[in-house]
Design a protein around this motif. Structure first.
Motif, PDB file in Angstrom:
ATOM      1  N   GLY A 101       0.718  -1.267   0.131  1.00 13.74           N
ATOM      2  CA  GLY A 101       0.073  -0.010   0.030  1.00 13.74           C
ATOM      3  C   GLY A 101       0.803   1.080  -0.085  1.00 13.74           C
ATOM      4  N   TYR A 102       0.091   2.238  -0.176  1.00 11.80           N
ATOM      5  CA  TYR A 102       0.525   3.639  -0.143  1.00 11.80           C
ATOM      6  C   TYR A 102      -0.135   4.485   1.127  1.00 11.80           C
ATOM      7  CZ  TYR A 102       4.065   5.066  -3.853  1.00 11.80           C
ATOM      8  OH  TYR A 102       5.228   5.561  -4.620  1.00 11.80           O
ATOM      9  N   LEU A 103       0.685   5.148   1.849  1.00 17.78           N
ATOM     10  CA  LEU A 103      -0.193   5.996   2.774  1.00 17.78           C
ATOM     11  C   LEU A 103       0.263   7.435   2.823  1.00 17.78           C
ATOM     12  CD1 LEU A 103      -2.072   5.861   5.314  1.00 17.78           C
ATOM     13  CD2 LEU A 103      -0.014   5.385   6.662  1.00 17.78           C
ATOM     14  N   PHE A 104      -0.525   8.270   2.410  1.00 17.53           N
ATOM     15  CA  PHE A 104      -0.136   9.860   2.622  1.00 17.53           C
ATOM     16  C   PHE A 104      -1.014  10.177   3.962  1.00 17.53           C
ATOM     17  CE2 PHE A 104      -0.022   8.900  -1.848  1.00 17.53           C
ATOM     18  CZ  PHE A 104       0.844   9.931  -2.245  1.00 17.53           C
ATOM     19  N   ILE A 105      -0.324  10.847   4.867  1.00 21.94           N
ATOM     20  CA  ILE A 105      -0.597  11.206   6.074  1.00 21.94           C
ATOM     21  C   ILE A 105       0.044  12.718   6.212  1.00 21.94           C
ATOM     22  CG2 ILE A 105      -0.416   9.284   7.270  1.00 21.94           C
ATOM     23  CD1 ILE A 105       2.194   9.451   8.276  1.00 21.94           C
ATOM     24  N   THR A 106      -0.998  13.514   7.172  1.00 33.55           N
ATOM     25  CA  THR A 106      -0.672  15.084   7.210  1.00 33.55           C
ATOM     26  C   THR A 106      -1.204  15.282   8.927  1.00 33.55           C
ATOM     27  OG1 THR A 106      -1.412  17.095   6.607  1.00 33.55           O
ATOM     28  CG2 THR A 106      -3.041  15.355   6.601  1.00 33.55           C
ATOM     29  N   ASP A 107      -0.265  16.162   9.107  1.00 35.20           N
ATOM     30  CA  ASP A 107      -0.627  16.927  10.594  1.00 35.20           C
ATOM     31  C   ASP A 107      -1.120  18.234  10.364  1.00 35.20           C
ATOM     32  OD1 ASP A 107       1.831  18.021   9.609  1.00 35.20           O
ATOM     33  OD2 ASP A 107       2.679  17.491  11.503  1.00 35.20           O
ATOM     34  N   ALA A 108      -1.614  18.657   9.198  1.00 31.29           N
ATOM     35  CA  ALA A 108      -2.102  19.910   9.122  1.00 31.29           C
ATOM     36  C   ALA A 108      -3.430  20.408   9.703  1.00 31.29           C
ATOM     37  CB  ALA A 108      -2.330  20.253   7.386  1.00 31.29           C
ATOM     38  N   GLU A 109      -3.655  21.365  10.103  1.00 36.94           N
ATOM     39  CA  GLU A 109      -5.102  21.598  10.722  1.00 36.94           C
ATOM     40  C   GLU A 109      -6.171  21.187   9.957  1.00 36.94           C
ATOM     41  OE1 GLU A 109      -5.377  25.394  12.698  1.00 36.94           O
ATOM     42  OE2 GLU A 109      -3.382  25.059  13.891  1.00 36.94           O
ATOM     43  N   ASP A 110      -5.995  21.591   8.961  1.00 45.51           N
ATOM     44  CA  ASP A 110      -7.087  21.248   7.798  1.00 45.51           C
ATOM     45  C   ASP A 110      -7.069  19.928   7.025  1.00 45.51           C
ATOM     46  OD1 ASP A 110      -5.038  22.122   6.230  1.00 45.51           O
ATOM     47  OD2 ASP A 110      -6.151  23.436   5.032  1.00 45.51           O
ATOM     48  N   GLY A 111      -6.094  19.197   7.350  1.00 42.39           N
ATOM     49  CA  GLY A 111      -5.882  17.920   6.868  1.00 42.39           C
ATOM     50  C   GLY A 111      -6.876  17.087   6.715  1.00 42.39           C
ATOM     51  N   GLU A 112      -7.830  17.024   7.566  1.00 41.79           N
ATOM     52  CA  GLU A 112      -8.928  15.979   7.442  1.00 41.79           C
ATOM     53  C   GLU A 112     -10.075  16.611   6.021  1.00 41.79           C
ATOM     54  OE1 GLU A 112     -12.842  14.613   9.703  1.00 41.79           O
ATOM     55  OE2 GLU A 112     -11.424  15.005  10.992  1.00 41.79           O
ATOM     56  N   LYS A 113     -10.099  17.972   6.129  1.00 44.77           N
ATOM     57  CA  LYS A 113     -11.112  18.545   5.278  1.00 44.77           C
ATOM     58  C   LYS A 113     -10.132  18.352   3.664  1.00 44.77           C
ATOM     59  CE  LYS A 113     -12.810  22.918   3.381  1.00 44.77           C
ATOM     60  NZ  LYS A 113     -12.958  24.555   3.709  1.00 44.77           N
ATOM     61  N   THR A 114      -9.051  18.618   3.772  1.00 46.75           N
ATOM     62  CA  THR A 114      -8.295  18.620   2.456  1.00 46.75           C
ATOM     63  C   THR A 114      -8.070  17.114   1.846  1.00 46.75           C
ATOM     64  OG1 THR A 114      -6.599  20.313   3.060  1.00 46.75           O
ATOM     65  CG2 THR A 114      -5.932  19.092   1.505  1.00 46.75           C
ATOM     66  N   LEU A 115      -7.801  16.100   2.643  1.00 42.63           N
ATOM     67  CA  LEU A 115      -7.680  14.782   2.116  1.00 42.63           C
ATOM     68  C   LEU A 115      -8.983  14.146   1.895  1.00 42.63           C
ATOM     69  CD1 LEU A 115      -4.532  13.386   4.124  1.00 42.63           C
ATOM     70  CD2 LEU A 115      -4.733  14.890   2.012  1.00 42.63           C
ATOM     71  N   GLU A 134      -9.425   9.069   9.188  1.00 40.16           N
ATOM     72  CA  GLU A 134      -9.328  10.059  10.240  1.00 40.16           C
ATOM     73  C   GLU A 134      -8.050   9.770  10.846  1.00 40.16           C
ATOM     74  OE1 GLU A 134     -12.804  10.121  12.520  1.00 40.16           O
ATOM     75  OE2 GLU A 134     -13.987  11.155  10.875  1.00 40.16           O
ATOM     76  N   GLY A 135      -7.339  10.807  11.802  1.00 45.47           N
ATOM     77  CA  GLY A 135      -6.091  10.560  12.483  1.00 45.47           C
ATOM     78  C   GLY A 135      -5.939   9.214  13.432  1.00 45.47           C
ATOM     79  N   ASP A 136      -7.211   8.989  13.936  1.00 43.23           N
ATOM     80  CA  ASP A 136      -7.291   7.854  14.870  1.00 43.23           C
ATOM     81  C   ASP A 136      -7.263   6.652  14.190  1.00 43.23           C
ATOM     82  OD1 ASP A 136      -7.070   9.479  17.198  1.00 43.23           O
ATOM     83  OD2 ASP A 136      -9.388   9.505  17.511  1.00 43.23           O
ATOM     84  N   GLU A 137      -7.822   6.471  12.839  1.00 43.48           N
ATOM     85  CA  GLU A 137      -7.842   5.361  12.172  1.00 43.48           C
ATOM     86  C   GLU A 137      -6.537   5.250  11.577  1.00 43.48           C
ATOM     87  OE1 GLU A 137     -11.579   4.846   9.730  1.00 43.48           O
ATOM     88  OE2 GLU A 137     -11.490   7.230   9.615  1.00 43.48           O
ATOM     89  N   VAL A 138      -5.731   6.289  11.310  1.00 42.96           N
ATOM     90  CA  VAL A 138      -4.273   6.196  10.806  1.00 42.96           C
ATOM     91  C   VAL A 138      -3.576   5.460  11.792  1.00 42.96           C
ATOM     92  CG1 VAL A 138      -2.032   7.258  10.172  1.00 42.96           C
ATOM     93  CG2 VAL A 138      -4.437   8.068   9.075  1.00 42.96           C
ATOM     94  N   ARG A 139      -3.574   5.912  13.174  1.00 43.37           N
ATOM     95  CA  ARG A 139      -2.771   5.351  14.046  1.00 43.37           C
ATOM     96  C   ARG A 139      -3.444   3.936  14.454  1.00 43.37           C
ATOM     97  NH1 ARG A 139      -2.742  10.942  14.921  1.00 43.37           N
ATOM     98  NH2 ARG A 139      -4.792  10.866  16.077  1.00 43.37           N
ATOM     99  N   ALA A 140      -4.723   3.643  14.255  1.00 40.46           N
ATOM    100  CA  ALA A 140      -5.185   2.370  14.701  1.00 40.46           C
ATOM    101  C   ALA A 140      -4.675   1.307  13.779  1.00 40.46           C
ATOM    102  CB  ALA A 140      -6.495   2.178  14.779  1.00 40.46           C
ATOM    103  N   VAL A 149      -0.697  13.352  13.621  1.00 37.92           N
ATOM    104  CA  VAL A 149      -1.349  13.024  12.498  1.00 37.92           C
ATOM    105  C   VAL A 149      -2.870  13.507  12.446  1.00 37.92           C
ATOM    106  CG1 VAL A 149      -1.762  11.412  10.818  1.00 37.92           C
ATOM    107  CG2 VAL A 149       0.447  11.566  11.466  1.00 37.92           C
ATOM    108  N   THR A 150      -3.464  14.128  11.609  1.00 38.42           N
ATOM    109  CA  THR A 150      -4.767  14.371  11.563  1.00 38.42           C
ATOM    110  C   THR A 150      -5.581  13.857  10.557  1.00 38.42           C
ATOM    111  OG1 THR A 150      -4.328  16.169   9.991  1.00 38.42           O
ATOM    112  CG2 THR A 150      -4.132  17.033  12.301  1.00 38.42           C
ATOM    113  N   ALA A 151      -4.930  13.292   9.311  1.00 42.64           N
ATOM    114  CA  ALA A 151      -5.814  12.553   8.426  1.00 42.64           C
ATOM    115  C   ALA A 151      -4.880  11.715   7.817  1.00 42.64           C
ATOM    116  CB  ALA A 151      -6.668  13.276   7.688  1.00 42.64           C
TER     117      ALA A 151
END
Length: 400
Positions: A101-115, A134-140, A149-151
């Motif tokens: 797989g390929y995983l793109f992750i972000t810590d931007a405040e608007d990361g959830e909206k953007t991604l 979502e951020g919690d899903e990424v970490r899970a 990570v926000t998204a």
């Protein structure tokens, strides 16, 4: 089966098509062109296939793009990778596919909206199985991800492979001849069309030439009187040896904001970062900066913080840094298809860092264009798009 070494006494003096460049793009082109019924030869000045930019790559593939033509190109390539042995006609041929797989992750405040918006767009243009997390899903799912990570976005059917095996698989499965240690010194154009390729082993008369020479493509095109809009950029990678903190089953992980990325490599990792670079001349030997390893380790540590511990205990012999070159176009998409200025001259180049993943589809498209199965107007990667875009812009200005 393709002939990969051609002795001087058998060096061909004529061909239906001469492909200049023996990297993965040239090999893929030779495979599809030769199976389309054309007598093809590949000329490569180095001692082996795939030893310049192909060997310098991180060997990854993905379909997570924003343009429909790029998505379709990569889906076509991945389908070929998925059935590679069957496609080339060599049962059991192994290209060391890793679908992690390929995983793109972000810590931007608007990361959830953007991604979230990006994924919705990608799904609307045919990439149905890309996921928004979502951020919690990424970490899970990927516990090494930073608490910041926000998204993220993830697609499972992406990953990496052996570019060497793909290159030689295409060569062995083709009907073409591969002429190594054969350097092109000129292209003869007569009456507005290609006529002869001049090499250090003698001339080859041909009605068709494909330029697939990676960073040297612009140099070769000038031999035919054509100027290509290419920018050559150095890109570096670092390989880290086996380390217990590096998760072996992780996906290719990319910091969507900073651009630093890593993936597992054996028990270690391959790391990269497209840092700002001044354009350079094409080179056979691209030097790497000794400081790059420390810089890229810091880069990936932002969202994969375990790399801080990895870096703290590294020894010099555990780290190897190398460099290659991207051949970039103004819109970061390849130039594929016939030249509008010189009849019989074709391009398959300018993948802007996506040559490994795009090579199967690009080779297939080149062959279809060459035998008339697809028209130039149907080809989104045609050379003419640059002029078409400029004309459109000018027309818009007149209307305004």
């Amino acid at each position: 089966m393709g002939k990969i070494t051609v002795p001087q006494e058998d060096f061909p003096r004529t061909a239906d098509v001469v492909i200049i460049g023996g990297g993965i793009v040239g090999a893929a082109t030779a495979f599809f062109v030769s199976h389309a019924g054309l007598d093809a030869i590949v000329v490569e000045r180095r001692d082996a296939l795939g030893t310049l930019t192909t060997a310098a790559s991180v060997e990854c593939f993905r379909a997570q793009f924003s343009e429909p033509e790029n998505v379709q190109m990569m889906l076509t390539s991945i389908e070929i990778f998925d059935h590679f042995a069957e496609v080339i006609g060599i049962p059991g041929y192994d290209i060391n596919l890793h679908y992690q797989g390929y995983l793109f992750i972000t810590d931007a405040e608007d990361g959830e909206k953007t991604l979230r918006a990006r994924v919705a767009h990608q799904q609307s243009i045919g990439l149905k199985d890309v996921e928004f997390l979502e951020g919690d899903e990424v970490r899970a799912r990927f516990p090494y991800a930073s608490p910041t990570v926000t998204a993220g976005t993830y697609r499972a059917k992406e990953g990496w492979l052996s570019a060497h095996e793909v290159t030689y698989g295409f060569a062995k499965g083709s009907k073409a001849q591969f002429c190594l240690r054969t350097e092109v010194s000129g292209i003869v154009v007569k009456g507005g069309r290609v006529h002869t390729v001049l090499t250090n082993r003698g001339p080859v008369d041909t009605p068709r030439i494909v330029i697939a020479a990676g960073p040297f493509s612009g140099v070769v095109a000038r031999m035919a009187g054509v100027e290509l809009p290419l920018c050559i950029l150095r890109r570096q990678k670092t390989i880290i040896g086996e380390h217990p903190l590096i998760p072996r089953h992780a996906p290719m992980t990319i910091d969507d904001i900073r651009g630093a990325y890593w993936r597992p490599e054996g028990g270690g990792a391959a790391l990269g970062w497209a840092l700002p670079e001044e354009p350079s001349e094409p080179s056979e030997n691209v030097p790497a900066d000794w400081t790059f390893a420390a810089i890229v380790l810091e880069g990936v540590s932002h969202l994969s913080p375990f790399f801080e511990q990895v870096a703290a205990g590294l020894k010099r012999e555990d780290v190897f840094t190398s460099a290659g070159q991207y051949t970039c176009t103004p819109d970061s998409k390849p130039i594929i298809g016939p030249s509008p200025d010189v009849e019989g001259l074709y391009f398959n180049l300018g993948y802007s860092g996506h040559g490994i993943m795009g090579s199967p589809a690009g080779g297939k498209l080149t062959a279809k264009l060459m035998v008339g199965e697809i028209s130039t107007s149907e080809n989104p990667f045609r050379f003419e798009r640059f002029a078409e875009k400029r004309e459109l812009t000018a027309a818009e200005k007149i209307v305004i």
